[in-house]
Design a protein around this motif. Structure first.
Motif, PDB file in Angstrom:
ATOM      1  N   VAL A  39      -3.979   3.379  13.774  1.00  0.00           N
ATOM      2  CA  VAL A  39      -2.763   4.898  13.642  1.00  0.00           C
ATOM      3  C   VAL A  39      -1.951   3.619  12.597  1.00  0.00           C
ATOM      4  CG1 VAL A  39      -0.457   5.173  14.720  1.00  0.00           C
ATOM      5  CG2 VAL A  39      -2.290   4.372  15.992  1.00  0.00           C
ATOM      6  N   GLU A  40      -2.580   3.067  11.567  1.00  0.00           N
ATOM      7  CA  GLU A  40      -1.847   2.335  10.889  1.00  0.00           C
ATOM      8  C   GLU A  40      -2.336   2.952   9.282  1.00  0.00           C
ATOM      9  OE1 GLU A  40      -0.462  -1.095   7.967  1.00  0.00           O
ATOM     10  OE2 GLU A  40      -2.033  -1.652   9.754  1.00  0.00           O
ATOM     11  N   MET A  41      -3.425   2.670   8.954  1.00  0.00           N
ATOM     12  CA  MET A  41      -4.245   4.064   8.466  1.00  0.00           C
ATOM     13  C   MET A  41      -4.097   5.131   8.316  1.00  0.00           C
ATOM     14  SD  MET A  41      -7.985   1.398   7.959  1.00  0.00           S
ATOM     15  CE  MET A  41      -8.491   2.313   9.483  1.00  0.00           C
ATOM     16  N   ALA A  42      -4.042   5.643   9.095  1.00  0.00           N
ATOM     17  CA  ALA A  42      -3.689   7.295   9.540  1.00  0.00           C
ATOM     18  C   ALA A  42      -2.412   7.811   8.922  1.00  0.00           C
ATOM     19  CB  ALA A  42      -3.638   7.968  11.119  1.00  0.00           C
ATOM     20  N   ALA A  43      -1.180   6.950   9.249  1.00  0.00           N
ATOM     21  CA  ALA A  43      -0.286   7.296   8.791  1.00  0.00           C
ATOM     22  C   ALA A  43       0.547   6.369   7.530  1.00  0.00           C
ATOM     23  CB  ALA A  43       1.547   5.987   9.487  1.00  0.00           C
ATOM     24  N   ALA A  44      -0.535   5.393   6.711  1.00  0.00           N
ATOM     25  CA  ALA A  44      -0.513   5.133   5.156  1.00  0.00           C
ATOM     26  C   ALA A  44      -1.060   6.100   4.277  1.00  0.00           C
ATOM     27  CB  ALA A  44      -0.810   3.501   5.381  1.00  0.00           C
ATOM     28  N   ASP A  45      -1.660   7.013   4.190  1.00  0.00           N
ATOM     29  CA  ASP A  45      -2.558   8.145   4.620  1.00  0.00           C
ATOM     30  C   ASP A  45      -2.788   7.024   2.925  1.00  0.00           C
ATOM     31  OD1 ASP A  45      -2.512  10.414   3.076  1.00  0.00           O
ATOM     32  OD2 ASP A  45      -1.286  10.182   1.661  1.00  0.00           O
ATOM     33  N   ARG A  46      -3.880   5.925   3.310  1.00  0.00           N
ATOM     34  CA  ARG A  46      -4.439   5.894   2.155  1.00  0.00           C
ATOM     35  C   ARG A  46      -6.281   6.527   2.107  1.00  0.00           C
ATOM     36  NH1 ARG A  46      -4.962  -0.070   4.506  1.00  0.00           N
ATOM     37  NH2 ARG A  46      -5.054  -0.932   2.270  1.00  0.00           N
ATOM     38  N   PHE A  47      -6.437   7.076   3.198  1.00  0.00           N
ATOM     39  CA  PHE A  47      -7.943   8.000   2.984  1.00  0.00           C
ATOM     40  C   PHE A  47      -7.891   8.607   3.739  1.00  0.00           C
ATOM     41  CE2 PHE A  47      -9.038   3.987   4.187  1.00  0.00           C
ATOM     42  CZ  PHE A  47      -9.890   4.405   5.367  1.00  0.00           C
ATOM     43  N   TYR A  48      -8.794  10.525   3.416  1.00  0.00           N
ATOM     44  CA  TYR A  48      -9.307  11.018   4.649  1.00  0.00           C
ATOM     45  C   TYR A  48     -10.874  10.913   4.265  1.00  0.00           C
ATOM     46  CZ  TYR A  48      -3.677  12.811   4.104  1.00  0.00           C
ATOM     47  OH  TYR A  48      -3.069  12.436   4.448  1.00  0.00           O
ATOM     48  N   VAL A  49     -11.463  11.661   5.776  1.00  0.00           N
ATOM     49  CA  VAL A  49     -12.603  11.884   5.214  1.00  0.00           C
ATOM     50  C   VAL A  49     -12.857  12.445   4.235  1.00  0.00           C
ATOM     51  CG1 VAL A  49     -14.463  13.099   6.864  1.00  0.00           C
ATOM     52  CG2 VAL A  49     -12.702  12.259   8.257  1.00  0.00           C
ATOM     53  N   GLY A  50     -14.299  12.334   3.432  1.00  0.00           N
ATOM     54  CA  GLY A  50     -14.471  12.623   2.310  1.00  0.00           C
ATOM     55  C   GLY A  50     -14.098  11.689   1.058  1.00  0.00           C
ATOM     56  N   ASP A  51     -13.468  10.621   1.474  1.00  0.00           N
ATOM     57  CA  ASP A  51     -12.933  10.041  -0.110  1.00  0.00           C
ATOM     58  C   ASP A  51     -13.858   9.091   0.140  1.00  0.00           C
ATOM     59  OD1 ASP A  51     -10.678  11.649   0.196  1.00  0.00           O
ATOM     60  OD2 ASP A  51      -9.410   9.967  -0.067  1.00  0.00           O
ATOM     61  N   ASN A  52     -14.024   7.973  -1.674  1.00  0.00           N
ATOM     62  CA  ASN A  52     -14.529   7.132  -1.915  1.00  0.00           C
ATOM     63  C   ASN A  52     -13.828   6.595  -2.018  1.00  0.00           C
ATOM     64  OD1 ASN A  52     -16.697   6.054  -3.019  1.00  0.00           O
ATOM     65  ND2 ASN A  52     -16.740   7.623  -5.455  1.00  0.00           N
ATOM     66  N   VAL A  53     -14.400   5.462  -1.722  1.00  0.00           N
ATOM     67  CA  VAL A  53     -13.104   3.949  -1.399  1.00  0.00           C
ATOM     68  C   VAL A  53     -13.870   2.952  -1.770  1.00  0.00           C
ATOM     69  CG1 VAL A  53     -11.826   5.711   0.257  1.00  0.00           C
ATOM     70  CG2 VAL A  53     -14.289   3.798   0.925  1.00  0.00           C
ATOM     71  N   HIS A  54     -13.163   2.144  -2.299  1.00  0.00           N
ATOM     72  CA  HIS A  54     -14.540   0.893  -1.881  1.00  0.00           C
ATOM     73  C   HIS A  54     -13.016  -0.094  -1.561  1.00  0.00           C
ATOM     74  CE1 HIS A  54     -16.103   1.494  -6.351  1.00  0.00           C
ATOM     75  NE2 HIS A  54     -16.433   1.877  -5.638  1.00  0.00           N
ATOM     76  N   PHE A  55     -13.576  -0.845  -0.556  1.00  0.00           N
ATOM     77  CA  PHE A  55     -13.140  -2.005   0.173  1.00  0.00           C
ATOM     78  C   PHE A  55     -13.206  -3.349  -0.636  1.00  0.00           C
ATOM     79  CE2 PHE A  55     -13.526   1.473   3.193  1.00  0.00           C
ATOM     80  CZ  PHE A  55     -12.576   1.340   3.795  1.00  0.00           C
ATOM     81  N   GLY A  56     -11.890  -4.603  -0.032  1.00  0.00           N
ATOM     82  CA  GLY A  56     -11.937  -5.352  -1.090  1.00  0.00           C
ATOM     83  C   GLY A  56     -12.604  -6.299  -0.275  1.00  0.00           C
ATOM     84  N   ASP A  57     -13.579  -5.988   0.666  1.00  0.00           N
ATOM     85  CA  ASP A  57     -14.882  -7.360   1.243  1.00  0.00           C
ATOM     86  C   ASP A  57     -15.937  -6.286   0.509  1.00  0.00           C
ATOM     87  OD1 ASP A  57     -15.174  -4.873   2.775  1.00  0.00           O
ATOM     88  OD2 ASP A  57     -15.599  -5.394   4.522  1.00  0.00           O
ATOM     89  N   GLY A  58     -16.146  -5.116  -0.545  1.00  0.00           N
ATOM     90  CA  GLY A  58     -17.028  -5.824  -1.023  1.00  0.00           C
ATOM     91  C   GLY A  58     -17.557  -4.016  -0.560  1.00  0.00           C
ATOM     92  N   THR A  59     -17.196  -2.965   0.682  1.00  0.00           N
ATOM     93  CA  THR A  59     -17.757  -1.840   1.019  1.00  0.00           C
ATOM     94  C   THR A  59     -17.116  -0.903   0.166  1.00  0.00           C
ATOM     95  OG1 THR A  59     -17.956  -3.113   3.257  1.00  0.00           O
ATOM     96  CG2 THR A  59     -18.285  -0.367   3.098  1.00  0.00           C
ATOM     97  N   LYS A  60     -18.672  -0.444   0.061  1.00  0.00           N
ATOM     98  CA  LYS A  60     -18.282   1.112  -0.961  1.00  0.00           C
ATOM     99  C   LYS A  60     -18.893   2.395  -0.635  1.00  0.00           C
ATOM    100  CE  LYS A  60     -18.161  -1.659  -5.368  1.00  0.00           C
ATOM    101  NZ  LYS A  60     -18.908  -2.299  -6.469  1.00  0.00           N
TER     102      LYS A  60
END
Length: 205
Positions: A39-60
């Motif tokens: 819920v927090e990630m959806a509300a925070a508008d941090r990313f959507y389906v299709g977005d290219n993202v890099h996470f802090g743990d190295g997942t890209k």
């Protein structure tokens, strides 16, 4: 005899009930945490389906599915990872799809005998980059080609450019190639040489 057996049975049931309750409680906490993070990630508008993202743990990779409990990410090698939202919550996230400026920095090595010619060569490099890369940002962002160090066996120069491009995708890599080719044209026009790799062996006495 019957009383003793009954007591043991009741004690076992009580023990199992307590352990089961603990397991259910822990599982409920994980589910609640996952839902809260979803819920927090959806509300925070941090990313959507299709977005290219890099996470802090190295997942890209690219967001393929967002659920309340889990998120699927298609990595650059096309493999798909299914990650619990509880693991994603609180991580630093860079959303490449919402980044529209990239920086490319590279280092060059020249011979010491060419030091007097290097400043003119670097000016030629900048001119070639300007001509070859129309998405180059020339104001508000660093655009430099300068001597950056005198090292053992070579003179180091750094070229630092910013472009109005996302830092991934075919357009980024094509622009990067054009920048490197432009650098080489500028260096060759100036008549100076790149320093050859030098290797030093350390001998233990």
């Amino acid at each position: 005899y019957l009383r003793v057996e009954t007591g043991l049975a009741l004690g076992s049931i009580f023990a199992v009930g307590t352990t089961g309750g603990l397991i259910i409680s822990l599982a409920s906490q994980e589910i609640a945490k996952g839902v809260a993070n979803g819920v927090e990630m959806a509300a925070a508008d941090r990313f959507y389906v299709g977005d290219n993202v890099h996470f802090g743990d190295g997942t890209k990779g690219f967001i393929e599915h967002m659920g309340f409990l889990r998120t699927k990410i298609r990595k650059y090698d096309s493999s798909v990872v299914d990650i619990p939202n509880a693991q994603l919550g609180g991580q630093r996230i860079i959303n490449i799809s919402r980044t529209h400026v990239c920086r490319i920095l590279t280092e060059l090595r020249f011979e010491y005998e060419d030091v007097p010619k290097i400043p003119d060569a670097l000016e030629a490099v900048k001119e070639e980059i300007i001509a070859a890369c129309p998405r180059l940002i020339r104001e508000g962002k660093p655009f430099r080609a300068m001597i950056s160090g005198f090292e053992r066996g070579y003179v180091e120069a750094t070229v630092n450019c910013s472009f109005e491009l996302q830092p991934s995708g075919e357009e980024f890599w094509a622009n990067r190639e054009q920048m490197f080719l432009a650098i080489d044209r500028g260096v060759r026009k100036s008549g100076i040489r790149y320093a050859k790799p030098v290797y030093y062996l350390k001998h233990d006495s």
